[in-house]
Design a protein around this motif. Sequence first.
Motif, short mmCIF file in Angstrom:
data_model
loop_
_atom_site.label_atom_id
_atom_site.label_comp_id
_atom_site.label_asym_id
_atom_site.label_seq_id
_atom_site.Cartn_x
_atom_site.Cartn_y
_atom_site.Cartn_z
N ASP A 54 -12.63 -2.93 -11.59
CA ASP A 54 -11.87 -3.99 -10.92
C ASP A 54 -11.26 -5.00 -11.89
O ASP A 54 -10.65 -5.97 -11.46
N THR A 74 -9.48 -7.67 -9.42
CA THR A 74 -9.14 -7.48 -8.01
C THR A 74 -10.38 -7.71 -7.17
O THR A 74 -11.44 -7.15 -7.45
N TYR A 113 0.51 -5.05 -11.89
CA TYR A 113 -0.85 -4.60 -11.54
C TYR A 113 -1.16 -4.95 -10.09
O TYR A 113 -1.68 -4.11 -9.33
N ARG A 117 -2.00 -2.37 -6.86
CA ARG A 117 -3.24 -2.46 -6.10
C ARG A 117 -3.00 -2.83 -4.63
O ARG A 117 -3.94 -2.94 -3.86
N CYS A 119 -1.85 -5.71 -3.50
CA CYS A 119 -2.24 -7.10 -3.26
C CYS A 119 -1.02 -7.94 -2.92
O CYS A 119 0.02 -7.83 -3.56
#
Length: 194
Positions: A54, A74, A113, A117, A119
Amino acid sequence: MSRPAISVKRVSADEERSFTELWLSSRVEAGISAEVAARAASEGRVATALRREDVRAYIATTEGRPVGFAVAATSPFSSLTDNPCVTIDQLYVVPEARKHGVARQLMTAVTLYADSRGCDQIGCNVPAQHREANRFFARLGFSSQVVRRVTSVAALRRRLGQDESGHSSLEALLHRRRSLRARDRASAGSRLAG
């Protein structure tokens, strides 16, 4: 005069030593003694963090020289939500490379990134006393969402009036009074019986 090209890449085993040296510099600049920072690195704290699934770390170089890094992780935005969020734990640029676009390039890598992911949000941890860092993040659109306050367990225990066992001073006082009363009753009862 043009700025030197900035290259940003994910920290791999090849860059781990350069990353660790930058991390040590950032700790010393933050007021941690060089010995304490070196001990943390030698105990494997950096290597362990870099291997976590993570955690993502990036290193920036100019003309082959490491000049900055970003560490992001994350996790859910809070423990009560499922929405993933990338949190920038550390962003550091060596003093002589500041104001040359290094931090922006590192932030670009963190943004990519976060997209990978899935996000929707990116957060960051910025010490309140670091004005320049707070201004940098504010210029990029980061707003203050929460104020994170920290204290030691011992200091909080003192403020709450607890002893070492976790009992409050009032509880301890009441317990002592009950014990004294019970002893007084027992001794008065034995005197009357005698």
